[in-house]
Design a protein around this motif. Structure first.
Motif, mmCIF file in Angstrom:
data_model
loop_
_atom_site.group_PDB
_atom_site.id
_atom_site.type_symbol
_atom_site.label_atom_id
_atom_site.label_comp_id
_atom_site.label_asym_id
_atom_site.label_seq_id
_atom_site.Cartn_x
_atom_site.Cartn_y
_atom_site.Cartn_z
ATOM 1 N N ALA A 54 0.845 -1.204 0.000
ATOM 2 C CA ALA A 54 0.000 0.000 0.000
ATOM 3 C C ALA A 54 0.873 1.244 0.000
ATOM 4 C CB ALA A 54 -0.934 -0.013 1.204
ATOM 5 N N ALA A 55 1.954 1.234 0.801
ATOM 6 C CA ALA A 55 2.865 2.382 0.854
ATOM 7 C C ALA A 55 3.557 2.571 -0.506
ATOM 8 C CB ALA A 55 3.903 2.174 1.960
ATOM 9 N N ARG A 56 3.913 1.463 -1.131
ATOM 10 C CA ARG A 56 4.550 1.522 -2.447
ATOM 11 C C ARG A 56 3.585 2.125 -3.475
ATOM 12 N NH1 ARG A 56 4.547 -2.521 -6.474
ATOM 13 N NH2 ARG A 56 6.254 -2.296 -7.980
ATOM 14 N N ALA A 100 1.974 6.688 -6.861
ATOM 15 C CA ALA A 100 0.973 7.676 -7.266
ATOM 16 C C ALA A 100 1.515 9.107 -7.121
ATOM 17 C CB ALA A 100 -0.292 7.504 -6.439
ATOM 18 N N GLY A 101 2.656 9.246 -6.417
ATOM 19 C CA GLY A 101 3.277 10.566 -6.302
ATOM 20 C C GLY A 101 3.083 11.242 -4.960
ATOM 21 N N ALA A 102 2.608 10.504 -3.966
ATOM 22 C CA ALA A 102 2.432 11.076 -2.632
ATOM 23 C C ALA A 102 3.474 10.500 -1.676
ATOM 24 C CB ALA A 102 1.030 10.775 -2.107
ATOM 25 N N GLU A 103 3.540 11.094 -0.494
ATOM 26 C CA GLU A 103 4.457 10.586 0.522
ATOM 27 C C GLU A 103 3.693 9.576 1.386
ATOM 28 O OE1 GLU A 103 6.857 12.140 4.482
ATOM 29 O OE2 GLU A 103 6.050 13.640 3.096
ATOM 30 N N ALA A 104 4.268 8.377 1.545
ATOM 31 C CA ALA A 104 3.637 7.363 2.391
ATOM 32 C C ALA A 104 4.181 7.487 3.810
ATOM 33 C CB ALA A 104 3.904 5.960 1.845
ATOM 34 N N VAL A 105 3.305 7.585 4.784
ATOM 35 C CA VAL A 105 3.706 7.731 6.181
ATOM 36 C C VAL A 105 3.223 6.495 6.948
ATOM 37 C CG1 VAL A 105 3.450 9.119 8.276
ATOM 38 C CG2 VAL A 105 3.513 10.239 6.032
ATOM 39 N N ILE A 122 -0.429 -2.197 -9.494
ATOM 40 C CA ILE A 122 -0.042 -0.837 -9.874
ATOM 41 C C ILE A 122 1.001 -0.831 -10.994
ATOM 42 C CG2 ILE A 122 -0.606 0.124 -7.603
ATOM 43 C CD1 ILE A 122 2.534 0.255 -7.185
ATOM 44 N N ASP A 123 1.547 -1.973 -11.333
ATOM 45 C CA ASP A 123 2.396 -2.057 -12.524
ATOM 46 C C ASP A 123 2.363 -3.491 -13.052
ATOM 47 O OD1 ASP A 123 4.355 -3.624 -11.131
ATOM 48 O OD2 ASP A 123 5.234 -1.770 -10.350
ATOM 49 N N SER A 124 2.648 -3.647 -14.330
ATOM 50 C CA SER A 124 2.471 -4.957 -14.958
ATOM 51 C C SER A 124 3.561 -5.939 -14.539
ATOM 52 C CB SER A 124 2.429 -4.823 -16.476
ATOM 53 O OG SER A 124 3.579 -4.138 -16.908
ATOM 54 N N LEU A 125 4.642 -5.431 -13.942
ATOM 55 C CA LEU A 125 5.710 -6.336 -13.502
ATOM 56 C C LEU A 125 5.250 -7.189 -12.311
ATOM 57 C CD1 LEU A 125 8.711 -7.231 -13.724
ATOM 58 C CD2 LEU A 125 9.242 -5.447 -12.060
ATOM 59 N N THR A 126 4.526 -6.561 -11.380
ATOM 60 C CA THR A 126 4.173 -7.266 -10.152
ATOM 61 C C THR A 126 2.691 -7.578 -10.020
ATOM 62 O OG1 THR A 126 3.977 -5.150 -9.006
ATOM 63 C CG2 THR A 126 6.091 -6.266 -8.864
ATOM 64 N N GLY A 127 1.864 -7.028 -10.898
ATOM 65 C CA GLY A 127 0.427 -7.274 -10.784
ATOM 66 C C GLY A 127 -0.146 -7.765 -12.091
ATOM 67 N N PRO A 128 -1.414 -8.198 -12.064
ATOM 68 C CA PRO A 128 -2.060 -8.642 -13.300
ATOM 69 C C PRO A 128 -2.271 -7.484 -14.280
ATOM 70 C CG PRO A 128 -3.654 -8.540 -11.497
ATOM 71 C CD PRO A 128 -2.303 -8.268 -10.900
ATOM 72 N N THR A 129 -2.418 -6.268 -13.719
ATOM 73 C CA THR A 129 -2.630 -5.050 -14.510
ATOM 74 C C THR A 129 -2.026 -3.900 -13.723
ATOM 75 O OG1 THR A 129 -4.656 -4.449 -13.329
ATOM 76 C CG2 THR A 129 -4.926 -5.894 -15.255
ATOM 77 N N GLY A 189 -5.015 -0.725 -10.633
ATOM 78 C CA GLY A 189 -5.262 -0.305 -9.253
ATOM 79 C C GLY A 189 -4.691 1.060 -8.922
ATOM 80 N N LEU A 190 -3.721 1.508 -9.710
ATOM 81 C CA LEU A 190 -3.024 2.766 -9.372
ATOM 82 C C LEU A 190 -3.978 3.951 -9.270
ATOM 83 C CD1 LEU A 190 -0.212 3.930 -8.798
ATOM 84 C CD2 LEU A 190 0.001 4.429 -11.253
ATOM 85 N N ALA A 191 -5.042 3.930 -10.080
ATOM 86 C CA ALA A 191 -5.951 5.086 -10.114
ATOM 87 C C ALA A 191 -6.634 5.338 -8.766
ATOM 88 C CB ALA A 191 -6.988 4.901 -11.219
ATOM 89 N N PHE A 192 -6.789 4.313 -7.921
ATOM 90 C CA PHE A 192 -7.346 4.556 -6.579
ATOM 91 C C PHE A 192 -6.441 5.513 -5.802
ATOM 92 C CE2 PHE A 192 -9.550 0.605 -7.546
ATOM 93 C CZ PHE A 192 -10.808 0.816 -6.993
#
Lengths: 81, 223
Positions: free
Chosen positions: B17-19, B24-29, B199-206, B209-212
């Motif tokens: 989730a943090a990744r 998405a361009g935000a800071e994960a805390v 969130i990317d095709s390397l680690t996910g099916p599509t 999800g990134l748009a959330f």
């Protein structure tokens, strides 16, 4: 010491896949008596006895807050003899 | 823009989730279950996993963690909160969302790429989707069947609070194929499938999800 028992069951209208699995397993083992089966939870809580009405009320409150989820479950509170 | 990700004992998907937040361009805390301090975050994600071992009921014990007191307080005044899987269960147990998640029909733990349709794009977590968009993200849970009484279901439907629905066969017995819902205000969203694993095709099916996660940035920047 006394034991207060809280029984928690899914509401009748909530689907109980675990109960259904038990119901399906019984006849496979030759037990043909069951028309339905539902699965619940039982909590046994020891308290300093004898149990007072105030104590039972407190346990009911705890059951409503934590032990059961009133959205999907019902519960009963009783003193084990 | 800071997005907090809570770690409970037994959380599994907090790092993903943090990744996703960073992608998405935000800071994960990182937020800790036992610490009521939300560290000035603008939004919070409750990640998937088996918090407190799913003892008693999924989310039942996490609901009373100190961090949840702060989150409930802020959610009630409009802070965006997204609960994914176990996070959704915690939001229901916290009464931030109605209904409950119960054992999958068939009792199996499911782990599969799941098609879902986005049904409401007005929430801070879905505004970067097209209305009616069909996406594929992983579904992985044992207790994902959304249940509520008829009155609540009618209310969710009539108020447009079903934000995502399963497409095709019902995977778990959820009422009305519900995959995700929001609260009345729209800021609190619960979602059973896992956008953070896609969130990317390397680690996910599509990468659907990134748009959330970009949505919540759009929502905060727009304010």
């Amino acid at each position: 010491m006394a034991t207060i028992v809280v029984d928690v069951m899914l509401k009748p209208e909530i689907l109980d896949p675990q109960g259904q699995a038990v119901l399906a397993a019984l006849p496979r083992l030759g037990f043909t008596f069951a028309k339905s089966a539902r699965q619940g939870k039982r909590f046994e809580i020891e308290v300093d006895g004898p149990v007072t009405q105030a104590q039972l009320a407190e346990v009911s409150k705890a059951a409503e807050t934590l032990l059961a989820n009133p959205v999907i479950e019902t519960f009963t509170v009783r003193v084990e003899e | 823009m800071k997005v907090g990700v809570v770690t409970f004992p037994g959380s599994l998907d907090d790092r993903d989730a943090a990744r996703a937040v960073r992608a998405a361009g935000a800071e994960a805390v990182s937020l800790w279950h036992a610490d009521a301090d939300l560290k000035k975050v603008d939004a919070v994600i409750l990640p998937g996993g088996f918090s407190y071992g799913d003892y008693l009921r999924c989310g039942a014990i996490s609901r009373f963690a100190p961090v949840m007191t702060s989150i409930i307080e802020r959610a009630n005044v409009g802070m965006p909160v997204l609960g994914i899987c176990n996070g959704f269960q915690i939001l229901c147990e916290s009464h931030l969302l109605p209904g409950a998640l119960t054992r999958n029909v068939g009792l199996h733990f499911l782990c599969t790429p799941q098609p879902i349709r986005i049904e409401n794009i007005s929430t801070p977590w879905t505004n970067n989707f097209q209305q009616g968009a069909e996406i594929v993200i992983p579904l992985k849970n044992g207790e994902g069947s959304f249940q509520c009484d008829d009155k609540t279901l009618d209310q969710l439907e009539s108020e447009g609070r079903v934000i995502a629905r399963y497409v095709g066969e019902n995977p778990n017995g959820s009422r009305n194929l519900i995959a995700g819902i929001s609260n009345a205000r729209g800021n609190v969203v619960g979602l059973m499938p896992h956008p953070e694993h896609a969130i990317d095709s390397l680690t996910g099916p599509t990468a659907d999800g990134l748009a959330f996660f970009t949505s919540v940035l759009t929502a905060m920047v727009g304010k």
